[in-house]
Design an enzyme around this catalytic site. Structure first.
Site, PDB file in Angstrom:
ATOM      1  N   ASN A 564      -1.797  -1.659  -2.070  1.00 33.51           N
ATOM      2  CA  ASN A 564      -1.695  -2.414  -3.324  1.00 33.51           C
ATOM      3  C   ASN A 564      -1.604  -3.909  -3.050  1.00 33.51           C
ATOM      4  O   ASN A 564      -1.900  -4.365  -1.952  1.00 33.51           O
ATOM      5  CB  ASN A 564      -0.468  -1.938  -4.103  1.00 33.51           C
ATOM      6  N   CYS A 566       0.902  -5.746  -2.483  1.00 32.29           N
ATOM      7  CA  CYS A 566       1.885  -6.152  -1.474  1.00 32.29           C
ATOM      8  C   CYS A 566       1.968  -5.199  -0.296  1.00 32.29           C
ATOM      9  O   CYS A 566       2.923  -5.247   0.482  1.00 32.29           O
ATOM     10  CB  CYS A 566       3.257  -6.310  -2.119  1.00 32.29           C
ATOM     11  N   GLU A 568       2.669  -2.046   0.190  1.00 30.56           N
ATOM     12  CA  GLU A 568       3.658  -0.997   0.407  1.00 30.56           C
ATOM     13  C   GLU A 568       3.293   0.330  -0.242  1.00 30.56           C
ATOM     14  O   GLU A 568       3.901   1.353   0.063  1.00 30.56           O
ATOM     15  CB  GLU A 568       5.044  -1.447  -0.088  1.00 30.56           C
ATOM     16  N   PRO A 751       8.343  -6.295  -1.665  1.00 25.86           N
ATOM     17  CA  PRO A 751       8.884  -7.595  -1.242  1.00 25.86           C
ATOM     18  C   PRO A 751      10.124  -8.059  -2.008  1.00 25.86           C
ATOM     19  O   PRO A 751      10.850  -8.905  -1.523  1.00 25.86           O
ATOM     20  CB  PRO A 751       7.725  -8.568  -1.505  1.00 25.86           C
TER      21      PRO A 751
END
Length: 939
Positions: A564, A566, A568, A751
């Site tokens: 995605n 970020c 993860e 994050p």
């Protein structure tokens, strides 16, 4: 004055004067002040000197650059901060006599201001009201507010703050500007004492209370009350919910709750937990507002979110109180979309969306439209572009040639900028491309500042999707063949040994001339270009296809084609499924009690949070049907963590240490165990997710067990993995065998770029960036100082103004401050002083417990080709699924940087044979959510 100097003139930066009023930044005024200080030392004869002019120009340029570094798109700076920078600049140039003259200049003006303030005090300051009337400033109330804001906090000076605040006031000041003046006075002291952050937050809270209760016309407000005594939360909750529904901001379903009961359950004292950054962030972007007036106080906000997440519960009032306790205690925090939209008429609560873009024009623009709709409601996006044919491929319908992937990515880039999530935060998307795609080399150049701008995407993220076969060929120094997916369509959906066999088949076809649109390159050459691009532009990120799929619980019903925004989330995507993930994070710091991890408290937090996250799936508003289809079918959620660095401080561990790695292992094992346990118990209560049969869960293979699957596919030499356990997992296996799982996936470490600010802890699994720095985001600029460090320095009698200035000069690092003990330097080493291999080792220990991935930033003060080569090879051999940003320091920081502390032993991987050029160094690498004020990641 130089051309560079002019770039910092108005209206880019606004200066907040001592009276709280903004004024344009004017470099000429700084130049005048410095010149006066020099002439005071050298005499008027130096006034025409070219040497003096050059010195002044250089100083003003440096000060402008330093102030603007954290404000690339403009912002505000306090006048005192500018004057501090002038002092430091003079000292750096060893103009000590001039610096002293400047200090005397400041003192003289301060004395004059004091005289003026005393005169005003004798006359009395008149305050202008909105209706045009005036009245004398109520000094008694001013004193009461500041006294309350400072109560219970150590090392804050009520008298000093009162004096500074009164110095910011002036005749004719507007009523609303009085509160601003108080806040400005307190925030300027944060770098001297972290507790002033709480003081500033309380002053903001008092201003917020007056704004909210005035707008809602809460009748019980007493004119003389301040602080928590004036909050009247039960009445304010009722008024806020009713007004929000009237204004069509909230769902009428919220009236089904017993609002009187919920109001009594609110705990006003939890308002005192906030730092200034946390409360200002909520004020600017999270609280409901109508035409610039807020409708919510902090505890009303948390209760409203809790109500929105308990709508479908059988005992909705009790569950709302349970969820409120979870959020308001800061033990856990929902992701930003959930906080934005819970209880609203369009409750889009999910964080991340992943999609695969098909190889046809209609499908491509449908995907871009889906991006816009999902981004509108605060979703972060990850797009798999691998199926789209490469440049030069034949388009049968027109008998023309394709322009490849890149032109469409330009459209995606501009669409992300245009749809900015309702003004709350910038839209964000990441494009993924598998590294056998023929357009991969041009894909690597997307973020460069040179070349054809029509083939550049400066606002969009990108990531390499790398199969294991490519990494093996890098190690073995073999060739790699690039294809157009239109010629090799099966590769997109294959991984592991099936991918290897089919890839060999296509390579053989290319050698026989049966596939002509292809290119063969040395694998090492492409790998080095990937690393060079990552260093130069920050993109594309390095992510690994095979571990994401081999260890996926859902491999029986699809393929993970990308991660995605970020990196993860690792969920399947298909033509009829846009993967959705619903995120939230445990505050690990809150679960350290008396120097130990409170396991029972952690278990309680996780069980409530998993229930809350599962509720999101059914309550959620879906902007596109493919997202709804996928989410209801598989029900994935992503439990993460934040405050890892704070937990280490509490435990007394260095981030770069064996103890920290072991703590990462243990804490994630506990989180994994209880998250899976909670999902299994929910399955007992609510039933399994639809696609459970055939999953790894159903086969009895838990995340820790799937490590063996990765070993079998790669072989021992390329899978150096730790699989030790502390807990007894057999009871959990039996629970799953009996009841199944409610959610296909349960863990992912995001994050937490913004929610950690709200809670007041370190982001996610990140090490400390700097022990003192200015953080810039959409809410403004904030002084961030490490309270754990200040506590230790106070205990040693080392916290004073000299230490503050040293920290500022050395960019928040202790490494070159001689009087600081070595033990403290090690424990409070900043991100660039820690060998990044420690981050990889800790992440590897977490990864074995996680069924999805983790947003892992890597830091390197002075990257070299060999260092990057070894670091990312280590990440792959240790079984990581993805990595996120690579952080590097700019040239301006190099002279202050020291060698990494506590280096780990050399990794068991083949080193690069020789150094290779990374290209031209950037002045400063972009920092998502640290230095970039618009990048908030997916949380």
């Amino acid at each position: 004055m130089s051309q560079q100097l002019n770039s910092y003139s108005e209206p880019t930066i606004q200066v907040i004067k001592r009276n709280g009023q903004p004024a344009p930044y004017q470099a000429s005024k700084i130049a005048t002040a410095i010149t006066k200080a020099i002439l005071a030392v050298e005499g008027q004869a130096a006034s025409g000197s070219s040497r003096v002019k050059q010195t002044v120009d250089q100083l003003v340029d440096e000060i402008g650059q330093r102030i603007s570094r954290y404000r690339p798109d403009g912002g505000a700076v306090n006048i005192e901060e500018i004057q501090d920078q002038v002092e430091l600049g003079l000292m750096r140039k060893e103009l000590h006599k001039v610096a002293r003259a400047y200090v005397l200049y400041r003192e003289e003006h301060a004395y004059r201001r004091t005289e003026q303030e005393q005169e005003q005090a004798q006359i009395g300051i008149r305050v202008a009201h909105a209706d045009g009337s005036e009245s004398l400033l109520n000094r008694g109330r001013l004193s009461a507010v500041i006294g309350w804001a400072c109560s219970g906090l150590d090392d804050v000076d009520v008298a000093r703050l009162l004096n500074d605040a009164e110095g910011n006031l002036y005749h004719g000041i507007k009523q609303q500007d009085v509160a601003t003046a108080l806040i400005m006075a307190a925030r300027s002291l944060i770098d001297e004492e972290p507790n002033y952050s709480q003081v500033t937050a309380r002053l903001l809270l008092e201003a917020l209370r007056e704004e909210v209760q005035g707008f809602l016309a809460v009748d019980e407000v007493s004119a003389g009350a301040v602080g928590l005594e004036a909050m009247y939360y039960p009445q304010t909750l009722l008024a806020s919910i009713e007004r929000g529904i009237t204004l069509e901001l909230l769902s009428p379903e919220l009236l089904c709750f017993d609002l009187a009961r919920l109001g009594e359950a609110i705990k006003p004292e939890r308002d005192l937990q906030f730092t200034y950054l946390g409360l200002q962030t909520l004020y600017d972007r999270y609280f409901l507002h109508w035409r610039e007036s807020r409708l919510e106080l902090p505890q009303v906000f948390f209760m409203r979110v809790a109500m929105g997440l308990a709508l479908h519960e059988q005992d909705r009032d009790q569950r709302a109180i349970e969820f409120y306790e979870l959020l308001s205690s800061f033990d856990y925090m929902c992701s930003t979309p959930t906080l934005f939209n819970a209880g609203s008429k369009r409750p889009q609560l999910s964080s991340c969306y992943l999609s695969t873009v098909p190889d046809d024009l209609g499908g491509i623009y449908d995907a871009i439209k889906d991006n816009a709709l999902l981004s509108k409601w605060a979703g972060g996006l990850g797009n798999d572009w691998t199926p789209v044919r490469a440049m030069g491929s034949v388009i049968k319908g027109t008998n023309g040639q394709s322009q490849g992937v890149v032109p469409f990515l330009k459209v995606v880039n501009d669409s992300a900028v245009a749809v900015n999530q309702g003004g709350k935060r910038k839209g964000a998307v990441c494009a993924y491309l598998e590294c056998w795609h023929l357009d991969i080399e041009e894909f690597l150049d997307l973020r460069k500042n040179t070349g054809d701008e029509r083939r550049r995407t400066h606002d969009m993220n990108s990531a390499n999707w790398i199969p294991d076969l490519f990494m093996q060929r890098v190690f073995e120094d073999k060739s790699w063949t690039l294809f157009s997916p239109s010629d090799v369509p099966e590769l997109h959906d294959l991984y592991g040994q099936a991918f290897v066999e089919r890839y060999h088949h296509y390579e053989a076809m290319a050698e026989r001339g049966e596939i002509t649109l292809c290119k063969t390159v040395p694998a090492k050459q492409l790998w080095r270009k990937m690393l060079a691009s990552l260093f130069e532009t920050g993109h594309p990120w390095i992510t690994f296809k095979d571990p994401c799929n081999i260890r996926s619980p859902q491999q029986h019903v699809g393929v993970v084609h990308s991660s995605n925004l970020c990196t993860e989330i690792t969920l399947n995507t298909a033509s009829d499924e846009i993967a959705v993930c619903n995120l939230g994070s445990v505050n690990l710091s809150n679960h350290i009690v008396n120097g130990e991890l409170d396991r029972e408290r952690l278990r309680k937090t996780i069980h409530s949070a998993i229930r809350l996250l599962d509720n999101v799936i059914d309550i959620n508003y879906y902007a596109v049907k493919e997202a709804r289809n996928s989410n209801l079918k598989h029900r994935p959620i992503g439990m993460g963590v934040m405050g890892f660095q704070d937990a280490l401080y509490q435990l007394g561990y260095c981030y770069g240490s064996v103890e920290a790695v072991q703590f990462a292992d243990l804490s994630m094992e506990l989180i994994s165990y209880h998250a899976i346990e909670a999902s299994a118990q929910l399955a007992k209560e609510r039933g399994c997710y639809e696609s459970y049969q055939g999953s790894l869960w159903q086969q009895g293979v838990l995340p820790i067990d799937s490590l063996q699957l990765l070993r079998e596919q790669r072989g021992e030499s390329y899978a150096i993995l730790d699989d030790n356990c502390e807990l007894d997992w057999q009871p959990l296996r039996e629970l799953i065998a009996q009841h199944g799982m409610r959610n296909s996936n349960v863990m992912a470490i995001a994050p937490t770029a913004t929610i950690s600010n709200i809670v007041g802890v370190s982001q996610s699994i990140e090490p400390t960036y700097q022990n003192l720095f200015v953080k810039s985001n959409l809410s403004g600029e904030f002084t961030v100082i490490n309270p754990w460090l200040v506590k230790e320095l106070k205990a040693l009698g080392l916290w004073d103004s000299v230490m503050v200035n040293d920290l500022k000069y050395y960019d928040g690092s202790l490494s070159q401050i001689e009087r600081v003990p070595e033990e403290l330097k090690a424990r409070f080493a900043t991100a660039f002083e820690i060998d990044s291999r420690w981050l990889v080792e800790a992440a590897s220990r977490r990864q074995k417990w996680i069924d999805q991935g983790q947003s892992l930033n890597l830091y390197m003060a002075e990257p070299s080709g060999k260092m990057l080569d070894n670091l990312y090879k280590l990440a792959w051999t240790r079984g990581l699924k993805t990595t996120y940003y690579l952080r590097s320091l700019g040239a301006t920081h190099m002279e202050k940087n020291t060698e990494a502390s506590h280096p780990v032993e050399e990794p068991l991987i083949e080193p690069a044979e020789k150094e290779f050029d990374l290209g031209e160094r950037q002045e400063e690498a972009a920092f998502c959510s640290i230095l970039d004020p618009e990048c908030e990641a997916c949380q």
